[in-house]
Design an enzyme around this catalytic site. Structure first.
Site, PDB file in Angstrom:
ATOM      1  N   SER A 255       0.947  -1.316  -0.034  1.00 43.55           N
ATOM      2  CA  SER A 255      -0.162   0.021  -0.054  1.00 43.55           C
ATOM      3  C   SER A 255       0.766   1.274   0.117  1.00 43.55           C
ATOM      4  CB  SER A 255      -1.027  -0.049   0.970  1.00 43.55           C
ATOM      5  OG  SER A 255      -1.635   1.272   1.280  1.00 43.55           O
ATOM      6  N   LYS A 256       0.451   2.161  -0.882  1.00 40.46           N
ATOM      7  CA  LYS A 256       1.305   3.419  -0.991  1.00 40.46           C
ATOM      8  C   LYS A 256       1.133   4.158   0.382  1.00 40.46           C
ATOM      9  CE  LYS A 256       3.767   6.914  -2.936  1.00 40.46           C
ATOM     10  NZ  LYS A 256       5.037   6.845  -3.362  1.00 40.46           N
ATOM     11  N   ARG A 257      -0.191   4.061   0.833  1.00 50.10           N
ATOM     12  CA  ARG A 257      -0.503   4.863   2.012  1.00 50.10           C
ATOM     13  C   ARG A 257       0.366   4.359   3.087  1.00 50.10           C
ATOM     14  NH1 ARG A 257      -6.820   3.810   1.832  1.00 50.10           N
ATOM     15  NH2 ARG A 257      -5.871   1.941   2.019  1.00 50.10           N
ATOM     16  N   ASP A 265       8.928   5.171  -7.347  1.00 51.84           N
ATOM     17  CA  ASP A 265       9.649   4.928  -6.247  1.00 51.84           C
ATOM     18  C   ASP A 265      10.970   4.087  -6.434  1.00 51.84           C
ATOM     19  OD1 ASP A 265       7.811   6.753  -4.862  1.00 51.84           O
ATOM     20  OD2 ASP A 265       6.764   5.065  -3.722  1.00 51.84           O
TER      21      ASP A 265
END
Length: 484
Positions: A255-257, A265
């Site tokens: 999850s990027k969050r 990235d």
């Protein structure tokens, strides 16, 4: 669905970064098409206008191009089944939503958001699962016509059978059967005229002749509704391939969050695009061999979706680093130098011989961003204790290091043509003159120019890269430090 030609699609929503799981889905769809000499389509699914992120479509284009997953049909190049952006296909969805009603498998729903919210609130309080209660399911044609004529806002819902079972077959997960009574009458066409994701997917996949449909495991629960839509229109059901989730660990999805890296990235961190794609291909798919390093063309030859595992795939950063290191070491000197210079320049602003640094760094680098901590002493010496000169293996002490550096200083000052070979020749001559082991001279020299015990290369190589003035100055400073 029997077609003469395999056609797969990647259908992302323009909602931000390209996540590892999304890129893997694109790769699997691409490889399935290319293995069978078929077509790979790109479709932008922007039905949820509220979640769109500016620039996200360009990120999708750029990522696929950078990884060489070139599409045969898509928004930018067109094709016989366009448009390939869902927001440009509203009229198509409206037509099929109305046809669904005419066929008796859909209905107009005039419930207000407030009523729906209240229904779900009551269901929650009574411990029932939330979902639509079918309030408008059995409105008469006259009631519907009257409400439409009055301009009441509406959605079109799918009329799910209330009894019986629906099954679907998936290449990865096998046959899955669900009770129709557990399925909700999902919205197909929203009040703003936009389709829902689930409805638009079925319409587009059918009209664009997609088979097989390759997507993430998170859509498994929607597959029964897809099949009921295909059946409602009298269309042949495509083959399904649902890919297992990519996990950070045994219990958490990427999850990027939560700080997990997107494709962008990973590139910024210094992973090579070829290594990223190679590693992602092995997440949840097995080539049935011990080999782990594949080019894209090799994957096109051997990929088989039947070898996709139903078990979640763990994203192991250590494995990616190791694989990336193999790719880095296979680069030519010039290729690596050109790639690594921007990363060196993030830390080193002074004049330095990039050719020498690249030679030193390439065998010691797993990702390009590794170089920062390996060259951080070049512009400014770190603070270090004289205890660093004490090395039992090299048989060095503070005292003999001081004396060796005093002998080394005039040798270095006397080198007119400052090259790595000339520095090494002069140091070797000093070692022979002093009659000591190599480490007694080389180790203090390394510490004197870097302030570190471990560096990419020794004092000779680092001195050649940094230049005579800086090298001599640091040896002088080290002598002074050791004399205090």
């Amino acid at each position: 669905m029997a077609l003469d030609r395999i056609r797969t699609r990647f259908a992302p929503s323009p909602t931000g970064y390209m996540h590892v799981g999304n890129l893997r889905t694109a790769l699997f769809a691409y490889l399935t098409a290319k293995k069978n000499h078929g077509d790979f389509l790109l479709r932008i699914e922007d039905t949820d206008q509220t979640r769109q992120v500016e620039g996200a479509t360009e990120i999708i284009y750029n990522t696929l191009k950078e990884t060489h997953l070139f599409w045969d049909e898509g928004p930018d190049i067109g094709g016989p089944y366009g448009p390939y952006v869902q927001s440009e296909r509203k009229a198509i969805y409206k037509k099929y939503a109305e046809e669904l009603v005419e066929r008796g498998h859909g209905y107009y729903c005039f419930c207000t958001p407030e009523r729906l919210e209240e229904v779900n609130r009551i269901k929650k309080l009574s411990g029932q699962p939330t979902g639509y209660d079918g309030h408008c399911r059995n409105l008469s044609k006259e009631e519907v016509r009257a409400k439409l004529a009055a301009g009441e806002p509406y959605v079109i819902r799918q009329k799910i059978p209330q009894t019986g079972e629906t099954y679907f077959d998936d290449l990865v997960y096998g046959r899955i059967t669900v009770e129709n009574s557990t399925l909700d009458d999902q919205v197909c066409l929203k009040a703003d005229g936009m389709p829902t994701y689930n409805f638009a997917n079925v319409i587009d996949d059918h009209l664009m002749l997609i088979n097989p449909v390759i997507r993430g495991q998170e859509y498994l629960s929607s597959a029964p509704k897809y099949n009921l839509l295909y059946q409602a229109f009298g269309w042949e059901i495509p083959d399904y391939v649902h890919c297992p989730p990519v996990m950070r660990d045994a219990t958490h999805k990427l999850s990027k969050r939560h700080g997990d890296a997107s494709y962008e990235d990973l590139v910024e961190m210094g992973f090579l695009k070829e290594a990223i794609l190679n590693y992602i291909a092995l997440l949840g798919w097995s080539p049935k061999s011990d080999k782990e390093k594949y080019t894209l063309s090799e994957l096109e030859e051997i990929f088989d979706p039947a070898n996709i595992s139903k078990s979640p795939a763990i994203f192991d950063m250590a494995k990616l680093k190791s694989l990336n290191g193999e790719y880095i070491r296979e680069l030519s000197h010039d290729e690596f130098r050109d790639m690594v210079i921007p990363y060196i320049r993030k830390t080193v602003k002074s004049d330095v011989d990039m050719d020498i640094l690249a030679t030193l760094l390439q065998p010691r680098c797993e990702m390009l961003s590794d170089v920062s901590e390996q060259v951080d002493f070049i512009d400014e010496m770190p603070e270090y204790s004289t205890d660093l000169y004490v090395n039992k293996k090299m048989k060095t002490t503070v005292e003999n290091s001081r004396e060796v550096l005093k002998e080394l200083l005039p040798v270095l000052e006397g080198i007119e043509d400052w090259t790595e070979d000339n520095i090494k020749t002069a140091v070797v001559a000093l070692i022979e003159k002093l009659g000591v082991k190599n480490g007694v001279v080389y180790y203090p020299f390394r510490v004197a120019v870097s302030g570190k015990q471990f560096t990419p290369g020794g004092g000779v190589e680092l001195g050649a890269a940094m230049g005579k003035e800086k090298t001599v100055a640091r040896v002088k400073a080290a002598i002074e430090k050791l004399s205090q």
